[in-house]
Design an enzyme around this catalytic site. Structure first.
Site, PDB file in Angstrom:
ATOM      1  N   SER A  37       8.131 -15.834  14.876  1.00 43.18           N
ATOM      2  CA  SER A  37       7.137 -16.914  14.970  1.00 43.18           C
ATOM      3  C   SER A  37       5.787 -16.473  14.433  1.00 43.18           C
ATOM      4  O   SER A  37       5.099 -17.228  13.736  1.00 43.18           O
ATOM      5  CB  SER A  37       6.997 -17.390  16.423  1.00 43.18           C
ATOM      6  N   CYS A  96      16.785 -31.031  26.501  1.00 43.13           N
ATOM      7  CA  CYS A  96      16.537 -31.311  27.919  1.00 43.13           C
ATOM      8  C   CYS A  96      16.126 -30.070  28.691  1.00 43.13           C
ATOM      9  O   CYS A  96      15.264 -30.115  29.560  1.00 43.13           O
ATOM     10  CB  CYS A  96      17.793 -31.901  28.569  1.00 43.13           C
TER      11      CYS A  96
END
Length: 386
Positions: free
Chosen positions: A67, A320
């Protein structure tokens, strides 16, 4: 079965790291022996990482992971080249390390084109070339998708970028160690890497930056990483990363042969034993360890929790579990409707998985899917229609 998320540190990697925690613990910037030992270890590690991708050691910069490497590549090139142009091209199926960085740049005066992909997750090369303008400074397209495993035509993308005088960055976090990479042959200007996807430690990665790429420093402070990323180097992790990438690339064909056999068995057994399923991602141009299926009439979260109860770790196409009710942006981008994207499961194999484990997963999947579908009124309607 979630090796795309992370992998265990191999014993050989840990053994290589241990002396740099206690015996050779010196700061690499120090001139005495303890410091010189750390500096030598970093130099040796930089050579190993460079060799793994066909780069020059001077073009390897260590980061805290994929990242950070993605952020540095995008922001660093954008701000260093904004006098030339403010346009960046990426795709809709990138990792959030790319997408959220591009969104940040959009709020700071940059224009970003998000390319569509086909039903297998591949960008259209003609659309890519047509998207380039005289303001385009960077193309960032991932090497291989972390969710559906699709491998992009990286060499062709690099050729288009080179022909048009545009820098090309690729997020190679899932590809390094699974695909042979030569940055010169593939026309790659910047490549993001991460150790914990290839049996190395978490919190360490690297960004390959081709000589001549105009890019701003990422962290200001000391002179580490050739004045481009300040901060005392994480020597043990750098050493571990180097050992991990060396091992992965030395045995890449052997790894892939085993993984492809297990992957194809898993795909075949799921498709042959469970109805109303769809394999996501390219059937052939996919990572050797990636299996991603959508199961109709099922919520991905329920599937994940049920698998966890029988000792199987996987990942869902649904977000979710990260606190969002939205399905995966990757699955929506390849054309899946919300209700099917919500019922997706990614299983990603690793060096330690066995054929017996594949059989165990399929056996339990059959039972779990059957049980969950019995609770679905939609599935009952389908059965009645038949």
């Amino acid at each position: 079965m979630d090796n795309a998320a992370t992998t265990p540190v191999k014993k050989e990697v840990l053994d290589e790291m241990l002396p740099y925690f206690t015996e050779k613990y010196g700061n690499p910037s120090s001139i005495y022996r303890l410091g010189r030992e750390g500096k030598a270890a970093i130099d040796d590690s930089r050579n190993k990482v460079a060799n793994a991708i066909g780069a020059n050691p001077k073009e390897i910069y260590f980061t805290s992971g994929g990242s950070e490497a993605d952020n540095w590549a995008i922001k660093g090139v954008a701000f260093a080249n904004k006098k030339k142009g403010n346009h960046i091209i990426t795709s809709k199926v990138e990792h959030h390390g790319i997408l959220h960085t591009c969104e940040y740049l959009e709020r700071n005066g940059f224009d970003v084109t998000y390319l569509d992909v086909d039903e297998n997750g591949i960008v259209d090369l003609k659309e890519l070339e047509e998207a380039i303008t005289d303001k385009t400074i960077l193309i960032s397209i991932m090497f291989a998708n972390n969710e559906i495993g699709t491998i992009q035509p990286v060499k062709e993308i690099g050729e288009i970028a080179k022909k048009n005088g545009v820098f090309f960055h690729t997020d190679g976090v899932q590809a390094v160690g699974k695909i042979e990479i030569d940055v010169d042959d593939l026309n790659i200007d910047m490549l993001s890497m991460s150790a914990h996807k290839i049996y190395g430690p978490k919190g360490i990665g690297a960004l390959y930056i081709r000589k001549g790429v105009k890019i701003h420093p990422h962290i200001h402070g000391g002179a580490q990483e050739k004045n481009r990323r300040a901060g005392t180097e994480n020597v043990p992790s750098i050493v571990g990363f180097a050992k991990a990438i060396e091992m992965a690339c030395e045995n890449i064909d052997e790894h892939n042969k085993k993984l492809i056999k297990l992957r194809d068995k898993l795909i075949k057994d799921i498709a042959n034993n469970i109805s109303h399923v769809k394999l996501n991602g390219h059937p052939e141009k996919r990572l050797s360890n990636n299996v991603n299926f959508s199961f109709e009439f099922i919520e991905g979260e329920a599937l994940l929790l049920s698998l966890d109860m029988v000792g199987v770790a996987g990942s869902s196409g649904s977000a979710c579990t990260s606190g969002s009710l939205d399905p995966s942006h990757v699955l929506l981008s390849i054309g899946l409707p919300h209700e099917i994207a919500h019922g997706s499961l990614r299983l990603s194999l690793g060096d330690f998985n066995t054929e017996e484990e594949v059989d165990y997963v399929v056996e339990n999947l059959i039972t779990i899917v059957d049980r969950l579908r019995k609770m679905s009124p939609l599935y009952e309607n389908v059965k009645e229609d038949k």
